[in-house]
Design a protein around this motif. Structure first.
Motif, PDB file in Angstrom:
ATOM      1  N   LEU A 552       0.825  -1.209   0.000  1.00 54.76           N
ATOM      2  CA  LEU A 552       0.000   0.000   0.000  1.00 54.76           C
ATOM      3  C   LEU A 552       0.859   1.259   0.000  1.00 54.76           C
ATOM      4  O   LEU A 552       0.577   2.235  -0.704  1.00 54.76           O
ATOM      5  CB  LEU A 552      -0.933  -0.001   1.218  1.00 54.76           C
ATOM      6  N   ARG A 553       1.924   1.238   0.792  1.00 53.70           N
ATOM      7  CA  ARG A 553       2.761   2.433   0.918  1.00 53.70           C
ATOM      8  C   ARG A 553       3.629   2.675  -0.328  1.00 53.70           C
ATOM      9  O   ARG A 553       4.127   3.786  -0.530  1.00 53.70           O
ATOM     10  CB  ARG A 553       3.619   2.334   2.180  1.00 53.70           C
ATOM     11  N   GLU A 554       3.801   1.634  -1.122  1.00 51.41           N
ATOM     12  CA  GLU A 554       4.454   1.864  -2.416  1.00 51.41           C
ATOM     13  C   GLU A 554       3.603   2.778  -3.292  1.00 51.41           C
ATOM     14  O   GLU A 554       4.120   3.525  -4.131  1.00 51.41           O
ATOM     15  CB  GLU A 554       4.681   0.527  -3.131  1.00 51.41           C
ATOM     16  N   HIS A 555       2.285   2.724  -3.055  1.00 53.57           N
ATOM     17  CA  HIS A 555       1.345   3.545  -3.837  1.00 53.57           C
ATOM     18  C   HIS A 555       1.093   4.896  -3.167  1.00 53.57           C
ATOM     19  O   HIS A 555       1.015   5.927  -3.843  1.00 53.57           O
ATOM     20  CB  HIS A 555       0.022   2.790  -3.992  1.00 53.57           C
ATOM     21  N   ASP A 556       0.948   4.874  -1.827  1.00 57.24           N
ATOM     22  CA  ASP A 556       0.601   6.106  -1.108  1.00 57.24           C
ATOM     23  C   ASP A 556       1.084   5.962   0.333  1.00 57.24           C
ATOM     24  O   ASP A 556       0.638   5.066   1.059  1.00 57.24           O
ATOM     25  CB  ASP A 556      -0.917   6.311  -1.141  1.00 57.24           C
ATOM     26  N   GLU A 557       1.982   6.829   0.753  1.00 59.01           N
ATOM     27  CA  GLU A 557       2.572   6.715   2.089  1.00 59.01           C
ATOM     28  C   GLU A 557       1.635   7.172   3.204  1.00 59.01           C
ATOM     29  O   GLU A 557       2.012   7.140   4.380  1.00 59.01           O
ATOM     30  CB  GLU A 557       3.886   7.500   2.153  1.00 59.01           C
ATOM     31  N   ARG A 558       0.414   7.567   2.850  1.00 60.20           N
ATOM     32  CA  ARG A 558      -0.556   7.888   3.906  1.00 60.20           C
ATOM     33  C   ARG A 558      -1.098   6.634   4.586  1.00 60.20           C
ATOM     34  O   ARG A 558      -1.633   6.707   5.699  1.00 60.20           O
ATOM     35  CB  ARG A 558      -1.712   8.707   3.325  1.00 60.20           C
ATOM     36  N   TYR A 559      -0.973   5.492   3.946  1.00 63.66           N
ATOM     37  CA  TYR A 559      -1.469   4.254   4.549  1.00 63.66           C
ATOM     38  C   TYR A 559      -0.596   3.865   5.747  1.00 63.66           C
ATOM     39  O   TYR A 559       0.641   3.962   5.687  1.00 63.66           O
ATOM     40  CB  TYR A 559      -1.479   3.115   3.533  1.00 63.66           C
ATOM     41  N   ARG A 560      -1.239   3.440   6.797  1.00 61.27           N
ATOM     42  CA  ARG A 560      -0.520   2.974   7.983  1.00 61.27           C
ATOM     43  C   ARG A 560      -1.294   1.824   8.613  1.00 61.27           C
ATOM     44  O   ARG A 560      -2.483   1.619   8.320  1.00 61.27           O
ATOM     45  CB  ARG A 560      -0.324   4.110   8.987  1.00 61.27           C
ATOM     46  N   LEU A 561      -0.617   1.103   9.481  1.00 63.30           N
ATOM     47  CA  LEU A 561      -1.208  -0.077  10.139  1.00 63.30           C
ATOM     48  C   LEU A 561      -1.313   0.196  11.634  1.00 63.30           C
ATOM     49  O   LEU A 561      -0.335   0.610  12.267  1.00 63.30           O
ATOM     50  CB  LEU A 561      -0.334  -1.310   9.894  1.00 63.30           C
ATOM     51  N   VAL A 562      -2.495  -0.061  12.192  1.00 62.68           N
ATOM     52  CA  VAL A 562      -2.724   0.049  13.636  1.00 62.68           C
ATOM     53  C   VAL A 562      -3.053  -1.344  14.158  1.00 62.68           C
ATOM     54  O   VAL A 562      -3.979  -2.001  13.650  1.00 62.68           O
ATOM     55  CB  VAL A 562      -3.876   1.022  13.949  1.00 62.68           C
ATOM     56  N   VAL A 563      -2.281  -1.788  15.140  1.00 64.42           N
ATOM     57  CA  VAL A 563      -2.487  -3.118  15.730  1.00 64.42           C
ATOM     58  C   VAL A 563      -3.103  -2.940  17.112  1.00 64.42           C
ATOM     59  O   VAL A 563      -2.512  -2.302  17.993  1.00 64.42           O
ATOM     60  CB  VAL A 563      -1.167  -3.908  15.825  1.00 64.42           C
ATOM     61  N   ILE A 564      -4.288  -3.516  17.306  1.00 65.11           N
ATOM     62  CA  ILE A 564      -5.017  -3.417  18.574  1.00 65.11           C
ATOM     63  C   ILE A 564      -4.906  -4.757  19.302  1.00 65.11           C
ATOM     64  O   ILE A 564      -5.286  -5.795  18.765  1.00 65.11           O
ATOM     65  CB  ILE A 564      -6.498  -3.068  18.328  1.00 65.11           C
ATOM     66  N   GLY A 565      -4.382  -4.738  20.509  1.00 69.82           N
ATOM     67  CA  GLY A 565      -4.267  -5.974  21.285  1.00 69.82           C
ATOM     68  C   GLY A 565      -2.838  -6.269  21.679  1.00 69.82           C
ATOM     69  O   GLY A 565      -1.894  -5.556  21.298  1.00 69.82           O
ATOM     70  N   ASP A 566      -2.678  -7.327  22.453  1.00 67.78           N
ATOM     71  CA  ASP A 566      -1.360  -7.721  22.944  1.00 67.78           C
ATOM     72  C   ASP A 566      -0.478  -8.225  21.812  1.00 67.78           C
ATOM     73  O   ASP A 566      -0.964  -8.723  20.793  1.00 67.78           O
ATOM     74  CB  ASP A 566      -1.492  -8.830  23.996  1.00 67.78           C
ATOM     75  N   GLY A 567       0.838  -8.118  22.032  1.00 63.62           N
ATOM     76  CA  GLY A 567       1.793  -8.690  21.097  1.00 63.62           C
ATOM     77  C   GLY A 567       1.963 -10.175  21.332  1.00 63.62           C
ATOM     78  O   GLY A 567       1.316 -10.773  22.199  1.00 63.62           O
ATOM     79  N   LEU A 568       2.843 -10.784  20.563  1.00 69.48           N
ATOM     80  CA  LEU A 568       3.076 -12.223  20.662  1.00 69.48           C
ATOM     81  C   LEU A 568       3.680 -12.594  22.008  1.00 69.48           C
ATOM     82  O   LEU A 568       4.495 -11.854  22.565  1.00 69.48           O
ATOM     83  CB  LEU A 568       4.025 -12.675  19.553  1.00 69.48           C
ATOM     84  N   ASP A 569       3.281 -13.750  22.504  1.00 66.39           N
ATOM     85  CA  ASP A 569       3.870 -14.296  23.726  1.00 66.39           C
ATOM     86  C   ASP A 569       5.152 -15.028  23.345  1.00 66.39           C
ATOM     87  O   ASP A 569       5.119 -16.146  22.844  1.00 66.39           O
ATOM     88  CB  ASP A 569       2.878 -15.250  24.399  1.00 66.39           C
ATOM     89  N   ARG A 570       6.279 -14.398  23.595  1.00 59.07           N
ATOM     90  CA  ARG A 570       7.567 -14.981  23.207  1.00 59.07           C
ATOM     91  C   ARG A 570       7.904 -16.230  24.016  1.00 59.07           C
ATOM     92  O   ARG A 570       8.744 -17.038  23.610  1.00 59.07           O
ATOM     93  CB  ARG A 570       8.677 -13.948  23.376  1.00 59.07           C
ATOM     94  N   LYS A 571       7.266 -16.397  25.159  1.00 65.98           N
ATOM     95  CA  LYS A 571       7.553 -17.547  26.007  1.00 65.98           C
ATOM     96  C   LYS A 571       6.759 -18.790  25.602  1.00 65.98           C
ATOM     97  O   LYS A 571       6.969 -19.868  26.157  1.00 65.98           O
ATOM     98  CB  LYS A 571       7.245 -17.213  27.468  1.00 65.98           C
ATOM     99  N   ALA A 572       5.849 -18.632  24.657  1.00 68.79           N
ATOM    100  CA  ALA A 572       4.976 -19.751  24.287  1.00 68.79           C
ATOM    101  C   ALA A 572       5.773 -20.944  23.769  1.00 68.79           C
ATOM    102  O   ALA A 572       5.507 -22.087  24.134  1.00 68.79           O
ATOM    103  CB  ALA A 572       3.949 -19.308  23.250  1.00 68.79           C
TER     104      ALA A 572
END
Length: 714
Positions: A552-572
């Protein structure tokens, strides 16, 4: 300087001990004291070079050791406590004079003298002082004598009481197979050859393999640590040892973040073969232990949850074929019967509904609220994890297996006593999640109580559905057709017409209150904000979403990603950690530019979605993906990856959602976003249509009648 070791079978008299230590020190000796006394029995300030209480040492080894030693005679008790104590053994090896202070210590001094031939071994203070004086008077003579007696006698090595000799040999083995040695190519290769050598007794081979494997792992050769266990297993004829070594090899392989499917399959096939032998002999406990090992190897988290593919999803019948061929597994999953069929929905009084789960009630709130206010229902809720009696029973998966195989009668009695009051009260038991709660409730005969089990997605990739007595279940609810298909392929008791007496199968979407997500979008850049709800497990595959963002950003740098929630559990698992390492590299590149924003966990998801204009499902598998539907209702454009676990099958993302929502590749995802967010008007029209479809298809008022038909009409 001469070193003297005093050994006492009882607390020595303080005055005598003080005078003796002073005499030894005056003669140029250092003195250490060991004995069967408490530390407080010895007055401080005696000038001792070392002090060791064998009573304290025995206490450190645990109550069982203390009880065993207490039964011995006094001389044997002193030696039994001393021979396993590293501090005492070191003092005994370096001593020049070994002194028994009383009769109970004589045997211990004699035994130490067999290992330290250079030492004088005496009974009493006077002979000890004489020995010290003699060594001081003739130093050259005793230096030569000591040099000639630096190793234990051959008789010591061959004694019937072989503990000390084993430690000498064991010490040499530990040094020769240390991590430092294993770091060298020659050392690792040589020890692999030793472990795989012909005509080595099985138990010795297994012991060597485990030691070498551990040292290789500590030395950084984790692949070698796996290989050496596999080498040993192939050379081992004892079935139980072979199965254990293969299991250890497979676990070591997973622990390093790798999976060798052939190794793991050979490991659970060996465990199943052992289970069959034990089952044939009537050993329910042993068979259950082997089945538990086999199932754990077939359903490890790293393979099915922390990976972007699953051999179970790809070929359920092929993957589970060894289990279906196992006589022990057939016995485990055989029908258990019930005394009566479920009674019809009662007339003339409210339905008594028990809703139960183990820990996770996230998907039950709308259901509980609906029937709490329903005039035709009397509802109770039971979380097995919160029940002091039921919690330990629900955690005993292996004991459940043993009971199903005809053993563990106490478990059956305990489960009956704990569950019967609930079953007698309820007309219907609704078990959410097909995990340990479902297995426990079907451990007992439900009588005329109707049992309903709901399976989401997670459970299908665990051992728990295989522990459920399906002939005691009346209805199974799935949240999607694709999950029903997978469960039927994995569980023959659910497959009609092969199981005409099996439970009825229903597909009812998750209960969701979607109206609360209808809010106005805020901010001029919402149209260019791609949202991802939940990235806490590898199955969500957030790196796929990152790839869409890059396009998307190759076409238009206004696009961005918002991640809602916890990150990965590295201890899993190591596999999860490896995935997260790659994800962090992606984020480290994109976050500083503002292309990615991590919101973390929030209690107000509807508010967080007001700034999101595109909602993405990047997962490799989902049961339904509530977050995607919630995002669609919020006015975000839905873009759904054709979940790879189910892509190409009869049912999947393409049959659950409108066809134009679903894409196969990041490029297709980017093209859909670019086309429908090109103008404000296009975006508004597309998102309005998606929101209307979601509300009219999956909102709780639409789904609720399906639960009414299931629970109230029977």
């Amino acid at each position: 300087m001469t070193q003297v070791l005093l050994i006492a079978g009882a607390p020595p008299q303080e005055a005598v001990l003080r005078a003796s230590v002073e005499q030894f020190r005056a003669a140029g000796a250092t003195v250490e004291l060991v004995g069967l006394f408490a530390p407080d029995d010895i007055e401080p300030g005696l000038g001792l070079a070392g002090l060791r209480s064998l009573k304290a040492a025995a206490a450190d080894r645990g109550k069982a050791f203390e009880k065993r030693v207490a039964k011995l005679s006094a001389p044997r008790r002193v030696w039994a406590s001393a021979e396993r104590d590293r501090q005492v053994r070191r003092a005994g090896r370096r001593a020049h004079v070994l002194v028994a202070l009383d009769a109970s210590a004589v045997y211990a001094v004699w035994r130490l003298a067999q290992l330290n031939r250079k030492a004088h071994a005496v009974f009493g203070i006077a002979p000890a002082l004489k020995a010290v004086e003699e060594r001081r008077a003739r130093p050259l003579h005793h230096a030569l004598r000591d040099a000639a007696r630096t190793v234990p006698t051959p008789a010591t090595v061959g004694r019937s009481t072989r503990g000390a000799a084993r430690r000498v040999v064991g010490g040499a083995l530990r040094r020769a197979s240390s991590p430092a040695v294993m770091r060298t190519t020659l050392g690792a290769r040589s020890w692999r050859g030793v472990v795989a050598a012909p005509r080595v007794p099985d138990r010795l081979r297994a012991k060597l393999a485990r030691r070498v494997s551990l040292s290789m792992a500590k030395g950084g050769r984790k692949a070698g640590a796996t290989l050496v266990l596999g080498d040993a297993a192939r050379r081992t004829t004892d079935r139980a040892l072979r199965a254990a070594l293969l299991a250890e090899a497979a676990r070591a392989d997973l622990a390093r973040g790798h999976d060798d499917p052939a190794l793991r399959r050979s490991a659970y096939e060996a465990a199943l073969a052992l289970a069959d032998r034990r089952h044939a002999k009537g050993d329910a406990k042993g068979a259950a232990a082997s089945l538990s090992s086999a199932l754990a190897l077939a359903f490890p988290r790293a393979v099915h949850f922390d990976s972007l593919s699953s051999p179970l999803a790809a070929d359920p019948a092929g993957y589970l074929a060894p289990f279906r061929a196992s006589t022990a597994f057939q016995a485990l999953t055989a029908p258990r019967g019930r005394t009566a069929p479920a009674a019809p929905v009662p007339a003339g009084r409210p339905l008594r509904l028990l809703v139960t789960t183990y820990s996770n009630a996230n998907f039950l709130h709308p259901i509980r609220e609906r029937y709490a206010d329903h005039p035709g229902v009397e509802i109770r809720f039971l979380d097995l994890k919160e029940d002091e009696t039921l919690r330990p029973l629900a955690r005993g998966g292996q004991r459940m297996m043993e009971h199903a195989l005809g053993g563990a009668p106490a478990l059956g009695e305990q489960a009956e006593a704990a569950l019967r009051p609930h079953l007698e009260w309820a007309d219907t038991v609704f078990v959410d999640w097909c995990t340990n709660a479902a297995a426990l409730f079907t451990l007992v005969d439900p009588g005329t109580t109707r049992i309903v089990v709901r399976l989401h997605s997670y459970e299908a990739f665990t051992l728990w559905p295989h522990l459920v007595a399906w002939d005691r279940v009346d209805d199974v609810v799935f949240v999607g057709d694709h999950l029903r298909d997978l469960a039927v392929a994995c569980l023959p008791p659910l497959a009609a017409p092969e199981a005409p007496d099996g439970p009825a199968l229903h597909v009812i979407a998750n209960a969701m209150d979607l109206e609360r997500f209808r809010r106005e979008k805020t901010g001029a850049d919402a149209r260019f904000t791609v949202g991802l709800i939940g990235a806490g497990v590898v199955a969500k595959d957030p790196r796929w979403a990152v790839e869409v963002l890059r396009l998307l950003r190759e076409h238009d740098e206004r696009y961005r990603l918002v991640v809602i929630g916890d990150g990965l559990d590295r201890k899993a698992s190591p596999a999860a950690r490896a995935y997260d390492d790659l994800l962090r590299k992606d984020l480290a590149e994109l976050e500083p530019t503002g292309a990615v924003r991590l919101l973390g966990r929030t209690e107000d998801v509807p508010e967080a979605l007001t700034g999101v204009g595109v909602i993405l499902s990047s997962s490799v598998r989902e049961s339904f993906h509530c977050g995607l539907v919630e995002g669609a209702v919020s006015g975000a454009l839905p873009v759904v990856r054709d979940w790879p676990f189910f892509a190409g099958k009869e049912h999947g993302a393409r049959t659950l959602f409108p066809a134009d929502w679903v894409v196969a590749t990041p490029r297709e995802a980017a093209d859909r976003v670019l086309a429908l967010t090109a103008t404000e008007e296009k975006w508004r029209k597309a998102t309005a249509d998606a929101a209307e479809h979601a509300l009219t298809t999956w909102d709780w008022p639409v789904i609720a009648p399906g639960f009414d038909r299931l629970l109230l009409e029977g």
